[in-house]
Design a protein around this motif. Sequence first.
Motif, PDB file in Angstrom:
ATOM      1  N   LYS A  43      -3.606  -7.461   1.839  1.00  0.00           N
ATOM      2  CA  LYS A  43      -2.793  -7.785   0.678  1.00  0.00           C
ATOM      3  C   LYS A  43      -3.469  -8.843  -0.197  1.00  0.00           C
ATOM      4  CE  LYS A  43       1.485  -6.848   3.199  1.00  0.00           C
ATOM      5  NZ  LYS A  43       2.721  -7.416   3.749  1.00  0.00           N
ATOM      6  N   ASP A  57       2.086   4.758   1.446  1.00  0.00           N
ATOM      7  CA  ASP A  57       1.796   3.423   1.976  1.00  0.00           C
ATOM      8  C   ASP A  57       0.315   3.084   1.836  1.00  0.00           C
ATOM      9  OD1 ASP A  57       4.410   2.743   3.011  1.00  0.00           O
ATOM     10  OD2 ASP A  57       4.077   4.342   4.476  1.00  0.00           O
ATOM     11  N   PHE A  58      -0.516   4.098   1.979  1.00  0.00           N
ATOM     12  CA  PHE A  58      -1.968   3.882   1.988  1.00  0.00           C
ATOM     13  C   PHE A  58      -2.632   5.115   1.385  1.00  0.00           C
ATOM     14  CE2 PHE A  58      -6.217   4.240   3.664  1.00  0.00           C
ATOM     15  CZ  PHE A  58      -6.669   2.952   3.851  1.00  0.00           C
ATOM     16  N   LEU A  65      -1.939  -0.011  10.396  1.00  0.00           N
ATOM     17  CA  LEU A  65      -0.758   0.293   9.584  1.00  0.00           C
ATOM     18  C   LEU A  65       0.162   1.278  10.307  1.00  0.00           C
ATOM     19  CD1 LEU A  65       0.819   0.087   6.934  1.00  0.00           C
ATOM     20  CD2 LEU A  65      -0.667   1.893   6.011  1.00  0.00           C
ATOM     21  N   CYS A  84       4.816   6.437   8.480  1.00  0.00           N
ATOM     22  CA  CYS A  84       3.629   5.896   7.811  1.00  0.00           C
ATOM     23  C   CYS A  84       3.100   6.992   6.901  1.00  0.00           C
ATOM     24  CB  CYS A  84       2.574   5.495   8.842  1.00  0.00           C
ATOM     25  SG  CYS A  84       1.069   4.823   8.110  1.00  0.00           S
ATOM     26  N   ALA A  96       0.441   4.051  -4.962  1.00  0.00           N
ATOM     27  CA  ALA A  96       0.232   3.737  -3.542  1.00  0.00           C
ATOM     28  C   ALA A  96       0.236   2.231  -3.344  1.00  0.00           C
ATOM     29  CB  ALA A  96      -1.085   4.335  -3.062  1.00  0.00           C
ATOM     30  N   LYS A  97       0.824   1.786  -2.219  1.00  0.00           N
ATOM     31  CA  LYS A  97       0.925   0.347  -1.967  1.00  0.00           C
ATOM     32  C   LYS A  97      -0.443  -0.262  -1.652  1.00  0.00           C
ATOM     33  CE  LYS A  97       5.576   1.051  -0.052  1.00  0.00           C
ATOM     34  NZ  LYS A  97       5.540   2.527  -0.098  1.00  0.00           N
ATOM     35  N   ARG A  98      -1.313   0.535  -1.087  1.00  0.00           N
ATOM     36  CA  ARG A  98      -2.651   0.064  -0.708  1.00  0.00           C
ATOM     37  C   ARG A  98      -3.642   1.184  -0.966  1.00  0.00           C
ATOM     38  NH1 ARG A  98      -7.019  -2.992  -0.107  1.00  0.00           N
ATOM     39  NH2 ARG A  98      -7.982  -2.984   1.932  1.00  0.00           N
ATOM     40  N   GLN A 136      -2.168  -4.464   7.116  1.00  0.00           N
ATOM     41  CA  GLN A 136      -2.077  -4.108   5.706  1.00  0.00           C
ATOM     42  C   GLN A 136      -2.707  -5.223   4.901  1.00  0.00           C
ATOM     43  OE1 GLN A 136      -0.188  -1.345   4.559  1.00  0.00           O
ATOM     44  NE2 GLN A 136       0.011  -1.683   2.407  1.00  0.00           N
ATOM     45  N   LYS A 161       4.054   0.428  11.397  1.00  0.00           N
ATOM     46  CA  LYS A 161       5.190   1.272  11.006  1.00  0.00           C
ATOM     47  C   LYS A 161       5.931   1.800  12.245  1.00  0.00           C
ATOM     48  CE  LYS A 161       4.933   1.359   6.450  1.00  0.00           C
ATOM     49  NZ  LYS A 161       6.073   1.066   5.549  1.00  0.00           N
ATOM     50  N   GLU A 181       9.424   3.367  11.422  1.00  0.00           N
ATOM     51  CA  GLU A 181       9.341   3.949  10.087  1.00  0.00           C
ATOM     52  C   GLU A 181       8.201   4.960  10.034  1.00  0.00           C
ATOM     53  OE1 GLU A 181      10.766  -0.069   7.642  1.00  0.00           O
ATOM     54  OE2 GLU A 181       8.730   0.742   7.399  1.00  0.00           O
TER      55      GLU A 181
END
Length: 655
Positions: free
Chosen positions: A6, A170-171, A60, A71, A233-235, A4, A64, A69
Amino acid sequence: MSTQTKYDSSINNSNGPYYKDISYREAGKFEETRFEKIHNVIFKSSDYASIIIAQEIAGLIKEKQAQQESCVLGLATGSSPIKVYEELVRMHKEEGLSFANVVTFNLDEYFPMEKGNVQSYHYFMHEHLFNHVDILPENIHIPDGTIPQEQIHQYCIDYELKINSFGGLDFQLLGIGRTGHIGFNEPGSHYNSVTRSITLDHLTRSDAAPAFFGIENVPKKAITMGIGTIKKAKRIVIMAWGHKKAEVVKETIEGMVSSEVPASYLQRHENTTFVLDKEAAEELTRIKTPWLVGPCRWNEKNKNKAIIWLSQKVQKPILKLTDKDYNDHGMSGLLAEEGSSYELNIRMFNTLQHTITGWPGGKPNADDTYRPERNTPHKKRVLILSPHPDDDVISMGGTFLRLIEQDHIVHVAYQTSGNIAVSDEEAIKYAEVIQNMLPATDKENIGSIILELKRKQERMIDSESTRSLKGLIRRGESYGATRFLGLPDAYVHFLDLPFYETGTVKKNPYGPEDKKRLTNLIKKVKPHQIYAAGDLADPHGTHKVCLDVLFEVLNDLREEEYMKDCWVWLYRGAWQEWDIHDIEMAVPLSPDEVLKKRKAIFFHQSQKDGVMFQGDDSREFWVRAEERNQQTAEKYHKLGLAEYEAIEAFKRYHF
């Protein structure tokens, strides 16, 4: 690479957060400047860039999985992400990448649109990704183009709630339209907009027209995630490939945040990367005019580019540029290296002058030191490659004529049949003529084609016999043009490359048979010159595939003795000309040659008056060709060179 990517938001500069992860920097070309407001990386190849993106997504997914988790991926459609999906499928099949924990939400869908329609994004996603991986069907979410109109509002609310129920995206993978849209968020979209119904911009529909066989068949509405949804979205990774995206890429990355360019809202997202190929990046300031960014490495290419740019900027011929002009426009470093504008101007003027030649095959018994082509052998074997059956005369008809008149051994090869560009009405017209000439006992086959065409429903794929008829129409037109230019039929070749023969705008990947057909022809001709379409802005991609096939074949044949004396010249198609600083051979045309070129184009009658795949330019191909050639001549003249009626331009490819 990291799974990921950042930003380290604790370190700030005028461009926003500092980009911490170096994986994209290592893979592509990255350089922060004061002009750029979105982190971006540039790759030589969109294929390689797509692999890098796929690797980040795969990383990613695995991260996950290790955390047990889900994705959650936001996915895009269109031509841009196809190679990304191909690589993900490859990783699943060859490396065991599992999608069992993946939940997907697609950006958009046309409305109304049946799921089984080949133009639907539901069909697209299953065709390119979902049918080939182990994702659970219940984890796939694509806006439904069959929802009744009165239920759309609630459906969009539910789509938002579903995304939120998985903790958000997430993406998010994005492409960009030429209007600056992301998803189907057209100009005017609000930065807090959510999933909703939207009316499509005319340019967006125009770009989609080839896939729908005409703009009249493109839906006027769509359901799309909103800007606000995307920004959560996180990314975010946004892709852009090709010349046609260059202007909007510059506006998005360097311009102000504006609803007129919805993608510019991503400037306010702290974890976005714009992934570009070199064509899509060519308008960025650091690429187009690096001397305006900071200290510039003054190699010959940058010198030529800068001097031509300066001449056009101040609207002076090159020989009239002054030291002050250079200093006032960020080029004082070049003057410091070279000493004076006078020397720079003379050298650049001579460089441009030496590109101009009336002898594209080389002038016999002449000093070729400052000419773009060799003077020996005088009688060259020449192979002109034409992706479609009219690109040769549209793009280099004047040069084609010169090569024949100057006694070279000229071959032309039409790489594809071009059958998809023949309208049904045109095919019926030819079929009925044939039917009327046949005896009653032989009318059945042609009659079945006529019946098929008359009963054909919207977006149906032609039968093989109908495609054959349409291909023969294009073939006959090609013979008409080449005969008019004086080329014997024996030197005309039809390769009919298999990758093209799908009956739809979407083509197959090229394969061994495509390469074999071109390889055999090159081995037969043993050319001293190859002319090929270097136009990557072709709206349906055929030019690019034909060029990729050629490059592979050239690489395979490079050790052959006859290839060591072969030069490859690239011309541009109907959509775009080479920049002046890229031109290495400029062939001037007289008014009579321009007229003869026009008449050669007219032989392609099925492409006249009602062109099926002309992009957003309503001009006919012959008009575009003439105006482009005249504009090139005008640019040369304004730079201080002689005034010509028109110029055809070429760039040499070194293999």
